[in-house]
Each structure stands twice: as C-alpha cells, then as structure tokens.
Design a protein around this motif. Structure first.
Motif, short mmCIF file in Angstrom:
data_model
loop_
_atom_site.label_atom_id
_atom_site.label_comp_id
_atom_site.label_asym_id
_atom_site.label_seq_id
_atom_site.Cartn_x
_atom_site.Cartn_y
_atom_site.Cartn_z
N LYS A 220 71.91 -34.19 -12.11
CA LYS A 220 71.92 -34.66 -10.72
C LYS A 220 71.53 -36.11 -10.71
O LYS A 220 70.46 -36.47 -11.21
CB LYS A 220 70.94 -33.85 -9.88
CG LYS A 220 71.48 -32.54 -9.40
CD LYS A 220 70.59 -31.99 -8.31
CE LYS A 220 71.23 -30.76 -7.69
NZ LYS A 220 70.55 -30.32 -6.51
N SER B 197 70.51 -37.83 -8.36
CA SER B 197 69.28 -38.07 -7.59
C SER B 197 68.04 -37.63 -8.36
O SER B 197 66.94 -38.08 -8.06
CB SER B 197 69.35 -37.34 -6.25
OG SER B 197 69.55 -35.96 -6.49
N ASP C 144 74.27 -35.18 -2.14
CA ASP C 144 73.98 -35.33 -3.57
C ASP C 144 75.21 -35.72 -4.37
O ASP C 144 76.32 -35.73 -3.88
CB ASP C 144 73.37 -34.04 -4.12
CG ASP C 144 72.32 -34.35 -5.16
OD1 ASP C 144 72.33 -35.45 -5.73
OD2 ASP C 144 71.47 -33.47 -5.41
N GLU D 225 76.51 -35.07 -8.39
CA GLU D 225 76.22 -34.43 -9.68
C GLU D 225 77.32 -34.76 -10.68
O GLU D 225 78.48 -34.89 -10.31
CB GLU D 225 76.20 -32.90 -9.53
CG GLU D 225 75.08 -32.39 -8.69
CD GLU D 225 75.18 -30.88 -8.47
OE1 GLU D 225 74.24 -30.34 -7.90
OE2 GLU D 225 76.19 -30.27 -8.87
#
Lengths: 524, 433
Positions: free
Chosen positions: A25, A27, A514, A516
């Motif tokens: 991820k 983030s 998000d 990914e």
C-alpha cells in the motif's frame, strides 16, 4: 480523540485475521501524501532495479516544503527512505509541487531531477543525488550557462535572466546532450520552445556530474542543420540523426546517422539515410550486440522527400556493424509478402485499416519479431483497432503473420496517421519487454474507448480507464506468438498496469482513498 | 466456489486417514454447535461490559468505549461466523483438559467466565481478546514443545483476563485521549502553521509508546499471576514456565527447508524434468536495506517485552530452582504436534494462503511422498495457485521474494513463479485425484 488515535488503539487491541496479501500500500510506506513515482532502471538502463516514490510532508516555512522519498526494490520490498527540504512555488493564487522528471541509477548513487510544473526554468532539471547505501541526499543543483549551481535559497533569490538555461536531453544512463543553437540576434532563450525554434549549430555531451566531456560544432556556412534532431545511446555509443540542407549537400545524401564513442566523442561511423531508390521514413533504430539496426517504412522515391501516407510499400531493415564500421545488409519486406497469410493491398491496407509498426525485436538467430497496430484515418476522426504480429526469418522472409482482434479506440475530433499517433502515445499498444533470450512480452489495452483528443493528452481531465479494464498480453516464446486477455476488475477503483522486472507486471489499484501496487508474473 | 473446492470441503468433512495414528483433520465446516455456544457466551459477556461502560462518568470516554466495544463485538462475531474460531476434535480436548487441570488446581479462582478457543491464524500466538475469550492460534500448538509449555501460556492469557487488562487498557487510553492535556495539545496543533504532521506524529508516538510501557507492566502482572496458576497446577514443573517463554524466542526460526535435491526427488519418476533455474532467487546483495527506516516503526508496538527480561523477572521473583528437573511423558503431545502439521496446511489453505500451505506441504512431502493427504493438498494448492496466476492475482495468495525470508522460502517463491503454464498443468496432473 482523533480518528487516527482511535485506529491505533483498535490496531493495538484487536487481532484481525484476513488474507495476508502481498500487496504494497502506497499509503503504508509513508505517513505523508503521495505525489509521484518512477521506475528505477538498473545500470544497464533496461532492467527494472526498483521504484522511487515521492511524498509531500510538512510546510516548513512560507516557501520551504519537506518531501520524503521511499525506494522499493524490484520485488516491492522497502529498501530505504529519507526526507529533504525544497523550496517550492508559493504564489498567492497557487502552489506548485515537484514532479520527478529524471531518474538515473549509477552504481550506488541515484540521481533524480524534479521540476515544478514548468513554473521555473532551471535549465532542464533540478537535481539531487541519493547515496543508495546510506540514503543520504545531497542539496539541489543544476546547470546554467555551463556552470554548476548549488541550491542556496534558489527560488527566492535566483535571477533567471542573468544566466542562460542549459536544456539537457538525458542519453542512456551515461549523461546528457545539450544542443547548441544559433541565437538569431537574441541574447538568450527564455523558454524551451523558443530554444527549439533556433538553428542547430552543434551539441555537447555532459556526464552525470554535469561536466562537459566533448562537443561537436558544425560550420553553419556549410552544414546548415535543420530544426529537428533525434538521438539515442547505450553505454558505448552515441547516435544522433543529423538532417542538413547546406549547399554542399545538393544532390548528395543530406540525412545521416552519426555514431560516436560516447566517452570521447570520436566519430566511429556515419550512416547515410537516403539511397535514391526509395523514400525512407524511420520507424525504429536501435543498437543490439554492437550492431545498429535501422527499420524504415519505404515509399516510392520522391525527389522532394514527400510521402503519401497511404502509399507505404513495406519496410526496410538495414544493419551496420559499428565496431567493424561496415554495412552488413539491407532487406525488404513488402506488404504483398503477407498475401499468403491475409488479404492485403499493395499499400498494406487490410479491410480499410493500415498497419503502423510499433515494436521490433531481433532474436539470437537474427530473426525479426514485429508488433504493429491497425488504424483508420477518416475525415474527422481516427480509429485504432487490432494488433498485428510479424515473424520474419534471418533473411527477412515472413514466417508468420497474425491478427489479434481488439476493441476499437475512437478519437472523434482528431485526424492522424501512424507516426503522429505513435508520437502522441495514442495507440493501445503500451510497451514490450524481453523476458529472456528469444522470449518477449507485449502489453496493450483492449477496451472500447471513445474519447476526444484532449482527453488523451491531458488524461487528468478524463476518467480514461473503465472499471472493468481488459489488459491484452502477447508473448513470443518457443518460436510463436500467443496472446491472452485479462479482465482487471476491482471493487476499489481502477487498475493501471506498470512496467516491472523482466517477466512481471505491476498492477496498481487506485481508489479515492488508497493506492496499492502488486507484482504479478506473466502467465504464459 | 469451484467444483474442486466444494469437493475439498466435503473431503475435509469426512476424511480420516491412517498416518501413524488415526487423526481427524481440521474441520472448518461442521462447527454450528460450537459457534452457537461461543456466540451466546460472548453476547452475555458483552452485555456485562456494556453495563459497566454505562456506569462511566466521563461522557466522551463512555461514548468512545461504547463504540470501540461495539466494533470489537462485531469483529469477533464476524470472525466466528467466518469460522476463524473453531472446535477441533483432537486439539480442542487437549486445550480443554489443560484448562480443566488449571481450574481444578486453582479452586479459589472462578474461571467460569473464560472460554479458551482454538483460532485459525498464521502467527504463532495466543491472545486474550477480552470479555472472557482466550484464543490459541493453531500454529502455537505445533510450536510449543509440550503441553506444560502450552499450559503456562494459557495460564498467562487467563491471567490477563482475570486482571481485566483489555478493558482497563482501552479505558485508560480513552481517558488519556480525552484528557484535558491531550485536547489542549490537539488545539495547539491546529494553531501551528508549519510542521503540523511532524508534531502530531510525535504526539501520537508519545501516546502509543506510553501505552507500550503500560503494557509492559501488564505483561509482568500476567506473567506473575499466570505463574501462580501454573505452579498450583504443575508444582513439580515450575521450570517449564521459563522454558515456555525462552522457546518463544525461537519459534519463528524455520525448522525445515527445501533443497534443490528435495525438488529433484519430489519430481522424480514424473513427466516433469526439474530445472535448477526454477529455484534461482533474487540477489538481494544489490540492495542496502535500511535498518532504521527513518519512519516510525510500527513493530515497536509489540506488546510483549523482551523475553529475556521476562525470564529473568520470573526466575528472580519466584526463585525458580533450575536444578529441579522432573521427567514426564510427552509422547502424546509430540504425536498430536506431528499430526497437527497437517491441520496447519489445511488451515493455511482455508485462509487462502495457498503459497504457504503448499510450501509446508512440500516440506512434509519430501519424506512422505505417498501420503494421500499431502498429495491432495499438493493438488488443491497448485490448482488454486494456477487459478490465481491466470487471473493475475497470484500475489494475493503467494508472497513475493524478500530479503527477510529464508533462502529456502525465497527459492520456493521463485519456483512457483518461474513455472510456465504448461509445466504447472503437468505438475497439477501428477497430483490430480
């Protein structure tokens, strides 16, 4: 209590199960806001070494911003990270944040160049170096008027008019080319576009430390250069296409490939482009195993070098041995050679579609593998449809020709032929990669898309990818082309394919909340 | 669910195999009675918690606690529904017997409001979920040396429950988060124009690291009370308490591996010609992995303080005599451990960790090539891997090579990814049932 703290408490106390997916991820790698990412290529400039991610941190003052970089290895494991501070453009009505424009790994050093949405002209790039052992980052530097300038209150104090910008073109992983232009009465160029309009009087090669290593100067009275040029290089050779129109070239070749030793600038071989038999339009030129391969589309010879887009006869392959400075061969493939595989006109028309050749690969046995894409140019629109694979033996005789039906892409307000479509990146073909010796993979998007031209050049203006996006994969292995279509579905948002290490692809899933990335092996 | 998977479910339901001793494999389906019993138990406990929360004076803390415990309940019930907690016909009775012994030998303590349940989870771990639930992850059963070590770990976890650590920790954090000091700091941060996230990060860091110190105290309390329960239950074997702790230090270490020779042997006498290049791994020497990432390392949140400190604390506090070594029969437990390796493979399959399940299957298969359950798990895992691979989702069930993996595991990960479609189909056909 903030939501963040609450989440930490929950994390702290609740044991959750779930799939231990091997997904990185974006983030999770930083607490800061993700800005941009780029592939880090290995020293050879071809293989993926890792990935460079840039994040935005805190504002440290009115015009100083903290950034964080994160480096991942080619398997998406985190290698290291660090922070740096950078002045940024803080205008009263807008703020500009940097994009990564240049990235080069040189042994254990990573050089990256950023710009601020062209807000400032520091020359081409504002550079920094990262030590890949310690992840320490240097202060910013750039070249201007052949001077290396270290960042010291750059934006706030810098007077752009005092020094001429140095517009660099990166070549291979060795350095940069700076083209010298005739000023035509002006003292300086205030922009890159203005610089490009001026006459070409030579070029210089700079190493990665921005030190000038060698230069080439043309005599403008004899060698008038045209305002177009192209160049490429590998670790050993530098190749520039020079187009001249001076009097001394009247009735002679005036288009050449100039091959030089990249370290010294010494001439190795000069390759004429014309032969007065056909008119050539370059399709691809590259160096492989110290040979230079030149693939051109051929048209009936025209003295003025004019071509009729719909009258291409086929392609020419020329091979030169650079070390031996010798011409090795020239072979032709005419569209009519494909007639045994498919009904095709003399000018390469299949059911109203013309084929633009996009990718050329040479096998260890000297065979040529080509992938092209079909296009139809109408009065007011352009349609892109179907992928074509060509297998040619070492004598350039067609062994196989395949058509892969694809969904069509329609540009409703745009009229263009193959070269322009390729230059504007409008074909559905994405990129190719060598998996291993004599095994290649090609990626393309296979979706019915209707869009205006503006959507394509400014993708941020439109949602380009549908939710269920189809990725087409063509693999050449065991002497044949095979293809597969993969439906990339996600509930979260959209999936974008990105270049990965040999034989792999990165799938990036982007949602509103998000981002990914996961590494997937090509299944063939 | 594909036909093969449905078959697997049916297979797991009814399959018994004769391998040294008869063993009933992990049953991830037939758990309705267990599920209802645990659900009822949890709902009762949950009501008690809600009643306690409603008595709290601070409104903000009360509301926040309500929310946290509501989420916690929903998570548990969902996991229970998803069969992440279950009853195993051989392993669960062993856990129950250990708990019954603890209850019998500690008659002054009321353990009626505690349930110890087997959980499906990859980590070698046991934990107190709060509200009377102590969960033992299946891999812990396999990785402790004997039932006495397991007994100490259970004593430690029920001590956490008896001391109501989960509730008090959440309450304490909530109180701290809503304290005037913390609210004041949050207000100050809003006023700060520059470096806000850096300052906020420090605040959060202080907050959680503070919690970590608090947790250390709680771990020590649980070790002490757990030791008392354990000593009462197994007075002759007090030394096993520190041995259990010391063993935890090494549980993550890989105990067996796959070599090139193993791959050759697994595929000998089959149509597949094993190629060395399949297990060639990445050269991680190209990278200098940063040990201190410069980013706040979430791993430092681990609640268990250093094992050595805990061992020392127990030895010193309870004057454990290291010379008192008594023999005991652990053959039954060794046998259970041995058989539970198969349960672990099934568990990993159930958790969709097909790569890990296959790796462990191949490790067992190298010495037991004709074992029907292993052959079947080879097929099931390879089949699912092939499905995921063809959909370009392999990374959802197979890890990527990493410098932190063992050489053997990285070679296995390369092996799976390097197999061409046709070769993978060939290997699958070897194990087709």
């Amino acid at each position: 209590m903030s939501i963040k703290i609450k989440k930490i408490i929950l994390f702290f106390f609740l044991t959750s199960f779930g799939l231990q997916a091997q997904i990185q991820k974006i983030s999770d790698l930083s607490n800061n806001q993700f800005l941009d990412s780029k592939i880090i290529y290995d020293n050879n400039g071809e293989d993926v070494w890792g990935y460079f991610l840039l994040y935005k941190g805190d504002k440290k003052s009115k015009s100083i911003q903290e950034y964080q970089f994160v480096i991942l290895d080619k398997n998406l494991n985190k290698v290291g990270s660090n922070k740096f501070q950078q002045e940024f453009s803080n205008h009263w009505f807008t703020e500009a944040f940097p994009n990564i424009d240049y990235l080069n790994k040189n042994e254990n050093e990573l050089i990256f160049g950023i710009d601020f949405d062209n807000r400032y002209d520091f020359g081409s790039f504002l550079f920094r170096k990262i030590d890949l052992k310690t992840f320490e980052i240097s202060s910013a530097y750039f070249s201007r008027n052949e001077q290396l300038i270290q960042d010291n209150g750059l934006i706030q104090n810098f007077d752009e008019k005092k020094l001429l910008p140095d517009f660099f073109v990166p070549v291979a992983n060795k350095g940069f080319i700076k083209y010298e232009r005739e000023y035509k009465g002006k003292n300086e160029f205030s922009s890159l576009s203005e610089f490009r309009k001026a006459d070409f009087k030579g070029y210089s090669f700079y190493d990665l430390n921005l030190k000038k290593k060698w230069e080439v100067k043309y005599k403008l009275t004899e060698d008038s250069g045209e305002n177009c040029y192209s160049e490429f290089a590998n670790d050993k050779y530098f190749v520039v296409r020079k187009n001249f129109y001076g009097k001394v070239y009247k009735g002679k070749n005036k288009y050449f490939y100039e091959v030089k030793d990249i370290s010294t600038g010494q001439d190795i071989i000069s390759i004429p482009i014309e032969d007065f038999k056909y008119t050539y339009v370059n399709n691809k030129v590259f160096i492989q195993d110290n040979k230079i391969y030149i693939f051109d589309r051929i048209y009936e010879f025209d003295k003025k070098n004019e071509i009729y887009q719909k009258k291409c006869l086929g392609i020419s392959k020329r091979v030169y041995d650079i070390d031996k400075k010798t011409f090795l061969e020239q072979k032709f493939m005419f569209w009519t050679d494909l007639a045994k595989f498919h009904k095709i006109s003399k000018y390469g028309e299949i059911k109203g579609i013309f084929i633009h050749l996009l990718d050329f690969k040479i096998t260890s046995e000297g065979k040529t593998m080509i992938v092209g894409e079909g296009y139809f140019t109408g009065q007011q629109s352009t349609i892109i449809k179907n992928l074509y694979t060509f297998g040619l033996d070492s004598e350039f005789k067609v062994e196989s020709f395949g058509e892969i039906e694809t969904q069509k892409t329609t540009y409703s307000d745009y009229v263009a032929y193959g070269d322009k479509l390729e230059a504007n990146n409008l074909f559905d073909f994405m990129y190719s990669q060598k998996i291993r010796s004599d095994e290649f993979v090609y990626f393309y998007s296979d979706n019915e898309v209707k869009r205006g031209f503006l959507d394509s050049v400014l993708p941020e203006l439109s949602e380009l990818l549908p939710d269920n996006w189809v990725l087409g994969i063509v693999v050449y292995s065991d002497g044949e082309f095979k293809h597969q279509k993969i439906k990339l579905k996600t509930n979260k948002g959209k999936i974008y394919p990105l270049k990965a290490k040999k034989g792999f692809i990165i799938l990036q899933e982007v949602s509103k909340t998000d981002n990914e990335i996961r590494l997937e092996k090509i299944d063939y | 669910m594909c036909k093969k998977c449905s078959f697997l479910v049916a297979f797991l339901l009814f399959f018994k195999f004769n391998y040294s001793q008869e063993h009933v494999l992990l049953d991830t389906i037939n758990n309705e009675v267990f599920k209802n019993e645990i659900e009822q138990f949890y709902l009762v406990q949950s009501k008690k918690t809600e009643a306690i929360i409603s008595q709290l004076e601070n409104y903000k803390v009360k509301e926040e606690m309500k929310e946290i415990f509501a989420n916690k309940k929903a998570n548990f019930l969902q996991d229970l529904k998803n069969r992440k907690y279950l009853y195993h016909k051989e392993i669960s009775p062993v856990i129950e017997k250990i708990f019954d012994d603890i209850k019998a030998k500690n008659p002054n303590e009321n353990f009626n409001e505690i349930k110890i349940i087997l959980a499906l989870g990859e980590e070698i771990n046991a934990y107190n979920y709060g509200e009377g639930i102590v969960a033992i992850n299946l891999p812990l059963i396999i990785n402790v040396n004997d039932e006495l070590e397991l007994s100490f770990i259970i004593c430690h976890e029920i001590a956490h429950q008896k001391l109501n650590h989960v509730f008090s920790s959440i309450q304490s954090q909530s109180q701290k988060g809503n304290s005037s000091e913390m609210i004041e700091k949050a207000k100050e941060l809003k006023k700060v124009k520059y470096n806000r996230s850096g300052l906020a990060k420090n605040e959060v860091k202080n907050f959680v690291y503070g919690a970590r110190r608090f947790s250390r105290e709680k771990e020590q309390q649980a070790d002490s009370l757990g030791f008392v329960y354990f000593r009462n239950t197994n007075p002759k074997f007090v030394l096993k308490s520190v041995e259990a702790l010391a063993n935890l230090k090494y549980v993550d270490k890989e105990k067996d591996s796959l070599t090139s020779k193993d791959y050759h042997e697994i595929f000998e006498n089959s149509k597949v010609v094993f190629q060395e290049e399949w297990i060639e791994t990445e050269d991680f020497q190209d990278y200098y992995y940063q040990t201190n990432t410069g980013i706040w390392n979430i791993d430092s949140l681990r609640t268990h303080p250093d094992i050595d400190l805990r061992v020392k604390y127990l030895k010193n506090t309870f004057k454990i005599d290291e010379s008192q070594i008594y023999e005991f029969n652990k053959l039954n437990y060794i046998s259970l451990k041995s058989k539970s390796k198969y349960d672990e493979i099934v568990m990993l399959f159930y958790l969709k960790e097909y790569g890990k399940s296959l790796y462990k299957t191949m490790i067992l298969l190298k010495d037991d090539k004709e074992n029907p359950i292993l052959k079947k798990m080879m097929y099931d895992n390879l089949f699912m891997i092939s499905e995921y691979k063809s959909q370009y989702k392999l990374n959802q069930c197979l890890e990527t090579e990493s410098p932190y993996n063992s050489k053997s595991y990285n070679a296995f990960l390369s092996f799976i990814r390097n197999l061409r479609k046709a070769t993978l189909s060939q290997i699958i056909s070897i194990y087709e049932y």
